[in-house]
Write a protein that holds these residues in place. Structure first.
Motif, PDB file in Angstrom:
ATOM      1  N   GLY A   1       0.911  -1.213  -0.047  1.00  0.00           N
ATOM      2  CA  GLY A   1       0.075  -0.006  -0.005  1.00  0.00           C
ATOM      3  C   GLY A   1       0.965   1.154   0.090  1.00  0.00           C
ATOM      4  N   CYS A   2       1.606   1.649  -0.949  1.00  0.00           N
ATOM      5  CA  CYS A   2       2.381   2.559  -1.239  1.00  0.00           C
ATOM      6  C   CYS A   2       1.436   4.154  -1.390  1.00  0.00           C
ATOM      7  CB  CYS A   2       3.426   2.593  -2.297  1.00  0.00           C
ATOM      8  SG  CYS A   2       2.593   2.424  -3.919  1.00  0.00           S
ATOM      9  N   ASN A   3       0.545   3.768  -1.734  1.00  0.00           N
ATOM     10  CA  ASN A   3      -0.620   4.996  -2.058  1.00  0.00           C
ATOM     11  C   ASN A   3       0.099   6.193  -2.674  1.00  0.00           C
ATOM     12  OD1 ASN A   3      -3.151   4.060  -0.368  1.00  0.00           O
ATOM     13  ND2 ASN A   3      -1.262   3.826   0.924  1.00  0.00           N
ATOM     14  N   GLY A   4       1.077   5.691  -3.807  1.00  0.00           N
ATOM     15  CA  GLY A   4       1.611   6.923  -4.360  1.00  0.00           C
ATOM     16  C   GLY A   4       3.010   7.638  -3.652  1.00  0.00           C
ATOM     17  N   ARG A   5       3.327   7.071  -2.777  1.00  0.00           N
ATOM     18  CA  ARG A   5       4.503   7.577  -1.677  1.00  0.00           C
ATOM     19  C   ARG A   5       5.652   6.461  -1.836  1.00  0.00           C
ATOM     20  NH1 ARG A   5       1.945  11.558  -2.907  1.00  0.00           N
ATOM     21  NH2 ARG A   5       1.511  13.448  -1.318  1.00  0.00           N
ATOM     22  N   GLY A   6       5.720   5.658  -2.756  1.00  0.00           N
ATOM     23  CA  GLY A   6       6.498   4.508  -2.472  1.00  0.00           C
ATOM     24  C   GLY A   6       8.141   4.542  -2.698  1.00  0.00           C
ATOM     25  N   VAL A   7       8.384   5.606  -3.407  1.00  0.00           N
ATOM     26  CA  VAL A   7      10.013   5.775  -3.661  1.00  0.00           C
ATOM     27  C   VAL A   7      10.607   5.795  -2.357  1.00  0.00           C
ATOM     28  CG1 VAL A   7      11.595   7.038  -4.899  1.00  0.00           C
ATOM     29  CG2 VAL A   7       9.331   6.812  -5.947  1.00  0.00           C
ATOM     30  N   ALA A   8      10.322   6.955  -1.673  1.00  0.00           N
ATOM     31  CA  ALA A   8      11.253   6.940  -0.304  1.00  0.00           C
ATOM     32  C   ALA A   8      10.782   6.048   0.719  1.00  0.00           C
ATOM     33  CB  ALA A   8      11.093   8.675   0.128  1.00  0.00           C
ATOM     34  N   LEU A   9       9.508   6.036   0.830  1.00  0.00           N
ATOM     35  CA  LEU A   9       9.140   5.068   2.001  1.00  0.00           C
ATOM     36  C   LEU A   9       9.559   3.501   1.449  1.00  0.00           C
ATOM     37  CD1 LEU A   9       7.384   5.173   4.346  1.00  0.00           C
ATOM     38  CD2 LEU A   9       5.402   4.516   2.787  1.00  0.00           C
ATOM     39  N   SER A  10       9.698   2.967   0.381  1.00  0.00           N
ATOM     40  CA  SER A  10      10.119   1.517   0.237  1.00  0.00           C
ATOM     41  C   SER A  10      11.496   1.480   0.629  1.00  0.00           C
ATOM     42  CB  SER A  10      10.021   1.278  -1.197  1.00  0.00           C
ATOM     43  OG  SER A  10       8.750   1.377  -1.714  1.00  0.00           O
ATOM     44  N   VAL A  11      12.450   2.101   0.351  1.00  0.00           N
ATOM     45  CA  VAL A  11      13.852   2.181   0.519  1.00  0.00           C
ATOM     46  C   VAL A  11      13.928   2.034   2.116  1.00  0.00           C
ATOM     47  CG1 VAL A  11      15.971   3.239   0.683  1.00  0.00           C
ATOM     48  CG2 VAL A  11      14.723   3.038  -1.517  1.00  0.00           C
ATOM     49  N   SER A  12      13.216   3.089   2.777  1.00  0.00           N
ATOM     50  CA  SER A  12      13.309   2.931   4.346  1.00  0.00           C
ATOM     51  C   SER A  12      12.740   1.817   4.996  1.00  0.00           C
ATOM     52  CB  SER A  12      12.630   4.420   4.998  1.00  0.00           C
ATOM     53  OG  SER A  12      13.547   5.519   4.595  1.00  0.00           O
ATOM     54  N   LEU A  13      11.488   1.327   4.421  1.00  0.00           N
ATOM     55  CA  LEU A  13      10.918   0.141   4.963  1.00  0.00           C
ATOM     56  C   LEU A  13      11.774  -1.175   4.765  1.00  0.00           C
ATOM     57  CD1 LEU A  13       7.128   0.891   4.774  1.00  0.00           C
ATOM     58  CD2 LEU A  13       8.551   0.663   6.654  1.00  0.00           C
ATOM     59  N   GLY A  14      12.199  -1.060   3.397  1.00  0.00           N
ATOM     60  CA  GLY A  14      13.149  -2.418   3.078  1.00  0.00           C
ATOM     61  C   GLY A  14      14.074  -2.487   4.290  1.00  0.00           C
ATOM     62  N   ARG A  15      14.564  -1.706   4.625  1.00  0.00           N
ATOM     63  CA  ARG A  15      16.026  -1.552   5.787  1.00  0.00           C
ATOM     64  C   ARG A  15      15.113  -2.273   6.880  1.00  0.00           C
ATOM     65  NH1 ARG A  15      17.082   4.050   7.505  1.00  0.00           N
ATOM     66  NH2 ARG A  15      15.223   3.524   8.761  1.00  0.00           N
ATOM     67  N   GLU A  16      14.028  -1.665   7.319  1.00  0.00           N
ATOM     68  CA  GLU A  16      13.525  -2.140   8.607  1.00  0.00           C
ATOM     69  C   GLU A  16      13.103  -3.584   8.537  1.00  0.00           C
ATOM     70  OE1 GLU A  16      13.046   0.352  11.538  1.00  0.00           O
ATOM     71  OE2 GLU A  16      14.818   0.894  10.416  1.00  0.00           O
ATOM     72  N   LEU A  17      12.582  -3.957   7.434  1.00  0.00           N
ATOM     73  CA  LEU A  17      11.749  -5.223   7.297  1.00  0.00           C
ATOM     74  C   LEU A  17      12.865  -6.063   7.499  1.00  0.00           C
ATOM     75  CD1 LEU A  17       9.286  -4.624   4.460  1.00  0.00           C
ATOM     76  CD2 LEU A  17       8.910  -5.058   7.009  1.00  0.00           C
ATOM     77  N   ALA A  18      14.090  -5.738   6.824  1.00  0.00           N
ATOM     78  CA  ALA A  18      15.379  -6.786   6.876  1.00  0.00           C
ATOM     79  C   ALA A  18      15.856  -6.778   8.294  1.00  0.00           C
ATOM     80  CB  ALA A  18      16.430  -6.042   6.170  1.00  0.00           C
ATOM     81  N   TYR A  19      16.019  -5.660   8.940  1.00  0.00           N
ATOM     82  CA  TYR A  19      16.346  -5.699  10.337  1.00  0.00           C
ATOM     83  C   TYR A  19      15.492  -6.732  11.214  1.00  0.00           C
ATOM     84  CZ  TYR A  19      19.666  -2.079   9.404  1.00  0.00           C
ATOM     85  OH  TYR A  19      20.822  -1.253   8.645  1.00  0.00           O
ATOM     86  N   ALA A  20      13.884  -6.440  10.943  1.00  0.00           N
ATOM     87  CA  ALA A  20      13.130  -7.280  11.776  1.00  0.00           C
ATOM     88  C   ALA A  20      13.330  -8.671  11.476  1.00  0.00           C
ATOM     89  CB  ALA A  20      11.784  -7.035  11.619  1.00  0.00           C
ATOM     90  N   ALA A  21      13.322  -9.266  10.300  1.00  0.00           N
ATOM     91  CA  ALA A  21      13.213 -10.790   9.750  1.00  0.00           C
ATOM     92  C   ALA A  21      14.668 -11.223  10.400  1.00  0.00           C
ATOM     93  CB  ALA A  21      13.448 -10.382   8.212  1.00  0.00           C
TER      94      ALA A  21
END
Length: 439
Positions: A376-396
């Protein structure tokens, strides 16, 4: 120039996928040479999806000393990551920060708000640190207000920016910034900007490989299952066994995690690139080269490219003859704002799908032991994806999710999702009606 779709088969699937005739395809540096998975592989982190989320997750995992494997169904940046407008926007469309804190709690909510606020700076700092060639310009992002009644939106968002480098602008200020008197004011966030999104995706892939990650293209995941304490993914020609999993497919997760796909509504978004503007035009139109998207429901947006084109676009109720119709529609819009653009030629027109949620809030989930995703990027995915990708990796990989910027919720597929996808484009009628009657 007609919008030409180049068709290429995906080895091992028998399917056909479309490569858009986008400006990004024409101008991005070539991708790194990447193989197809043909063996049984073991790794610490399995990442499904070769877009911004997955590549960021793999890069940060590899940089922290972990083995990471990315499985991409076709090519790097194939989906929304390589087709979007390339605006780097460090804010959600809605809700406001206070609403996110109220929803997710004072600790996790504030961390998520901070992640969003800092997401543009995170992206540009990563690009600078790794030397990624993606035409990055951190010139700011501006949201002009199209009616007097919407001035309150700009005032509220600037006031509630939580320490972001923002400025509220009156009508004269926004006119000077944009080069048009079409707006009543607005606000600007200086940390935003724009990039060539396909170049960023390819650059992230190359840097992830340099850091030690393995990326396999044309390797669609056919199934994922939990075996003992490991995740096992099967592709047409191989398998990956991993301790942890990040699903980075957003709206494309139908085959392996349909509950994620069905909680978002894919919406077709059209992008188009003009011929290069001359020097006189560039001095008067967005002279500071900010990224711009306004407060219309039927959104007006634009940004410059490295070779001085404007990349704009729009939405259609019915996609029939979409490229030619949008040339007329968007051409008239631009000319009404900037008379010197009358008769401007559009050299590229393409489209792609963005994943929307009904409340414009991203969905972040734990799928199982050491397995995380978002959609659910809602048109804001460029910046948000890079930051959330980092957090998801750390959590996993074992960090406590409660200490990360991850507002976890349970997946909740939307009832009648297929129907919503069919009638979704007609929401544009409501947006246009609201735009007309607002004062």
């Amino acid at each position: 120039m007609k919008a030409i779709e180049k068709k290429t088969g995906v080895p091992g699937t028998g399917g056909i996928w479309q490569r858009p005739d986008s400006l990004w395809e024409a101008t991005a540096p070539p991708p790194p040479a990447l193989p197809v998975l043909k063996d049984a592989v073991e790794t610490d982190l399995l990442v499904i999806g070769g877009g911004f989320t997955g590549l960021s997750a793999a890069l940060h995992a590899a940089e922290s000393g972990k083995r990471a494997v990315v499985l991409e169904a076709s090519e790097i940046g194939r989906g929304a990551s390589g087709r979007n407008n390339g605006q780097v926007i460090p804010t959600l469309t809605r809700p406001d920060p206070e609403d996110l804190v109220a929803k997710f709690g004072p600790e996790r909510g504030e961390r998520f708000v901070a992640l969003i606020r800092d997401s543009a700076e995170t992206l540009f700092a990563l690009v600078r640190r790794l030397g990624i060639d993606c035409a990055a310009e951190q010139t700011g992002w501006v949201q002009p207000v199209h009616s007097p009644g919407r001035i309150a939106i700009a005032e509220r968002r600037a006031k509630r920016s939580r320490g972001a480098p923002v400025e509220l602008l009156d009508r004269a200020g926004i006119s000077d910034l944009l080069g048009t008197d079409a707006y009543y004011g607005g606000w600007v966030n200086r940390s935003g900007g724009h990039i060539n999104p396909l170049a960023l995706a390819r650059g992230l892939a190359g840097k992830a490989v340099e850091a030690g990650a393995s990326i396999f293209i044309n390797s669609p995941v056919l199934s994922v299952e939990r075996r003992g304490d490991r995740w096992v993914a099967r592709t047409p020609n191989g398998t990956v066994t991993a301790h942890a999993l990040v699903l980075g497919t957003n709206g494309y997760a139908a085959a392996v995690f349909p509950e994620i796909r069905t909680e978002v509504v894919p919406v077709l978004s059209w992008q188009m690139a003009t011929q290069p503007l001359d020097e006189a035009q560039r001095r008067s139109i967005l002279p500071g080269r900010q990224a711009m998207s306004d407060t219309h429901g039927d959104l007006r947006f634009m940004r410059y490219t490295a070779d001085h084109r404007l990349v704009s676009g729009g939405a259609l109720l019915v996609p029939v003859d979409g490229a030619d119709r949008l040339r007329r529609i968007v051409g008239l819009r631009l000319a009404s704002m900037f008379p010197t653009l009358r008769g401007l030629r559009f050299d590229h027109v393409w489209n792609g799908r963005i994943a929307m949620t009904t409340d414009y809030t991203p969905r972040v989930h734990q799928l199982g032991p050491n397995a995380f995703t978002w959609a659910g990027c809602n048109g804001r995915g460029v910046a948000l994806s890079v930051s959330l990708g980092r957090e998801l990796a750390y959590a996993a990989l074992g960090h406590d999710p409660a200490e990360l910027a991850l507002p976890l919720t349970e997946p909740r597929p939307l009832p009648f999702n297929d129907l919503l996808q069919r009638i979704g484009p007609f929401k544009l009628l409501q947006y246009r009606w609201n735009d007309i009657r607002e004062i």
